[in-house]
Design an enzyme around this catalytic site. Sequence first.
Site, mmCIF file in Angstrom:
data_model
loop_
_atom_site.group_PDB
_atom_site.id
_atom_site.type_symbol
_atom_site.label_atom_id
_atom_site.label_comp_id
_atom_site.label_asym_id
_atom_site.label_seq_id
_atom_site.Cartn_x
_atom_site.Cartn_y
_atom_site.Cartn_z
ATOM 1 N N GLU A 9 0.942 -1.249 -0.114
ATOM 2 C CA GLU A 9 0.064 -0.085 -0.051
ATOM 3 C C GLU A 9 0.854 1.308 -0.153
ATOM 4 O O GLU A 9 0.572 2.160 -0.638
ATOM 5 C CB GLU A 9 -0.941 0.165 1.337
ATOM 6 C CG GLU A 9 -1.959 -1.150 1.294
ATOM 7 C CD GLU A 9 -3.120 -1.151 0.160
ATOM 8 O OE1 GLU A 9 -3.108 -0.121 -0.513
ATOM 9 O OE2 GLU A 9 -3.927 -2.095 0.119
ATOM 10 N N ASP A 61 -4.499 -9.976 -8.446
ATOM 11 C CA ASP A 61 -4.600 -8.926 -9.502
ATOM 12 C C ASP A 61 -3.471 -8.039 -10.206
ATOM 13 O O ASP A 61 -3.295 -8.236 -11.190
ATOM 14 C CB ASP A 61 -5.829 -7.883 -8.982
ATOM 15 C CG ASP A 61 -5.522 -7.368 -7.643
ATOM 16 O OD1 ASP A 61 -4.453 -7.483 -6.988
ATOM 17 O OD2 ASP A 61 -6.551 -6.842 -7.075
ATOM 18 N N GLU A 94 -18.220 -6.873 -3.035
ATOM 19 C CA GLU A 94 -17.045 -7.268 -2.898
ATOM 20 C C GLU A 94 -16.930 -8.723 -3.628
ATOM 21 O O GLU A 94 -15.981 -8.845 -4.382
ATOM 22 C CB GLU A 94 -16.578 -7.229 -1.613
ATOM 23 C CG GLU A 94 -16.110 -5.834 -1.068
ATOM 24 C CD GLU A 94 -15.035 -5.177 -1.769
ATOM 25 O OE1 GLU A 94 -15.055 -4.950 -2.930
ATOM 26 O OE2 GLU A 94 -13.847 -5.000 -1.071
ATOM 27 N N GLU A 110 -12.296 -0.339 -9.922
ATOM 28 C CA GLU A 110 -12.041 -1.177 -10.966
ATOM 29 C C GLU A 110 -12.796 -1.185 -12.114
ATOM 30 O O GLU A 110 -12.728 -1.279 -13.391
ATOM 31 C CB GLU A 110 -11.850 -2.505 -10.391
ATOM 32 C CG GLU A 110 -10.308 -2.703 -9.635
ATOM 33 C CD GLU A 110 -10.455 -2.061 -8.304
ATOM 34 O OE1 GLU A 110 -11.542 -1.737 -7.821
ATOM 35 O OE2 GLU A 110 -9.541 -1.950 -7.735
HETATM 36 C C1 DMJ Z 1 -6.477 0.079 -4.772
HETATM 37 O O1 DMJ Z 1 -6.052 0.482 -3.793
HETATM 38 C C2 DMJ Z 1 -5.708 -0.505 -5.965
HETATM 39 O O2 DMJ Z 1 -6.405 -0.290 -7.248
HETATM 40 C C3 DMJ Z 1 -5.343 -1.730 -5.550
HETATM 41 O O3 DMJ Z 1 -4.579 -2.318 -6.778
HETATM 42 C C4 DMJ Z 1 -6.715 -2.594 -5.609
HETATM 43 N N1 DMJ Z 1 -7.286 -2.254 -4.267
HETATM 44 C C5 DMJ Z 1 -7.520 -0.756 -4.749
HETATM 45 C C6 DMJ Z 1 -8.902 -0.456 -5.292
HETATM 46 O O4 DMJ Z 1 -9.919 -0.980 -5.124
#
Ligand code: DMJ
Length: 568
Positions: free
Chosen positions: A119, A260, A353, A374
């Site tokens: 993060e 992902d 989710e 997304e």
């Molecule tokens: C964000 O912090 C980033 O896009 C990450 O790759 C996945 N989750 C969140 C958004 O949903």
Amino acid sequence: MKFRLRDCLYICCWCIYILFVAVFAQYEFTKDEVDNMRQRTKEMFYFAYNGYVHHAYPHDELRPLTCDGVNTWGNYSLTLVDALDTLGVMGNNTEFQRVANVVAETLNPNKDVNVSVFETNIRVIGGLLSAHLMSRHMGVAVEDDWPCNGPLLRLAERFAQKLLPAFNTPTGMPYGTVNLLHGVDPNETPETCTAAVGTYIVEFGTLSRLTGKSIYENKAMRAMFSLHSMASKIGLVGNHINVLTGVWTAVDSGVGAGVDSYFEYMVKGANLLRSTDLMTMFKKHMPSIEKYVKQGDWYMWVNMKSGAVTIPIFQSLEAFWPGLQTMVGDIENAYKTLLNYFEVWNQFGMTPEFYSITQKAPYKLREGYPLRPELIESILYVYKATKDPLLLQMGKQILHAIETTAKTECGYATIKDVRDHTLENRMESFFLAETTKYLYLLFDPDNFLHNTGKQGHVVTMKDGSKCVVEAGGYIFNTEAHPISPAALHCCYKRHVDVEEITQFINDLDENSYSERTSKLKYNHKRKHKFKHNVWKNKTIVNNDSRLVCPAPPHHLRLNMYGEVYVGD
Ligand code: DMJ
């Protein structure tokens, strides 16, 4: 054959949806309508941004129900950093300049705080790098050596240095958490999710290319290669891995949560750094994903060893996938998958989710929608590729849904349950970094970030050399922070030239003229061959202004040094 009520309802939903597609596929939005949607997105951003600044700063996030602040990820004013380049995207020069100064002066990477390596990288380092690269365009008086230097770049590097201890493992894959002051806790768990191992190359590659210090790119690449080498015999990766032993501790394989951005960064890293190795890695995974994970136009979770489906669900996080498919040219499949995902959105007015594909219902305890980006991200990519107005219509619906369900007295709140639209006291920073930015870009066809290479800006460095910057082709990191490939190229070329010349001069002492020439040729080739090692594993330090100055073309500078040294 017996039809249950649920089946009938489902068929009805599909009929309505097909009708909707048929009607809107014909529909062209007028300029005024698009302007209106852009304006509404801007208002949404500023309402949330001002709410954060007034009620929550300097905490990480706004709590939109109690209108106060909370530290969630690291006590580093996260929402301010994450939102900074969105101010730029929306053309707010004065606030961008103000916040860039505040951030440069107040953000402190020397805190005794445990942070997520992933993060911190995507939100803080990504946010700082993007703002650094945007600063000239936003009217900031940049330093003479910009884009290869500047306060936000230096700050991003200080944060990256704090993350580096996490990569000191036998496999090169990082721990999930690090203490910014003390490094990795001796009791830290070695189990990390796949995405948190393989999501560094965009930011760390950028840092290396801008600063000339190869260590960041090398660490990120090594982690990715290491992870890739641990794929199963059928070419899939699992969800969690032990970074000390390389043993998989969660063997579910898919493209959603926990995995992902590992795939995302192969494609984006390949584009940004022109790395064929990264694209080769992606192409090795792709057929396995298509064969096992893809079921119809859905992507499910399967066992990484057998390929058997384990959990038939859609996750809101995996909605980035059609965007990635578009990036690699598979627009037809991207669109089909996107339509499936948007059907889920239509069912609830937002995506939960987790959504059971077989039950057509949200998963227990995963019914929320934390204002994730997304789906709108993929809509933007597919729209840019097709210009289909149906995608604008989808964007409009998302905008409307958030406006009408999530707005509170001081911001926008996470939806606790998509079935009844109840709210939760949280506004994640990605709402301002990503969701509002992607929406805005969808409705702003003339935005500078849509530049496809038709424009660029020439900067003259203090040594007189020139570079073209802001020349389009922006790569968004996984937190929607855009990175300019031209700036990377500009600084990288300088650093590589410097290293080549330094190497050449060093060789002059040891070798005959002919050996020198052949070594130079070899080195020149080597710089394009990435073997877990960008340059050599060292920092380029050179105080000779002639070497730092790449004003004349490379071969002329070699001649210059030839004149100095040949005949000695
Ligand atoms: C964000 O912090 C980033 O896009 C990450 O790759 C996945 N989750 C969140 C958004 O949903």
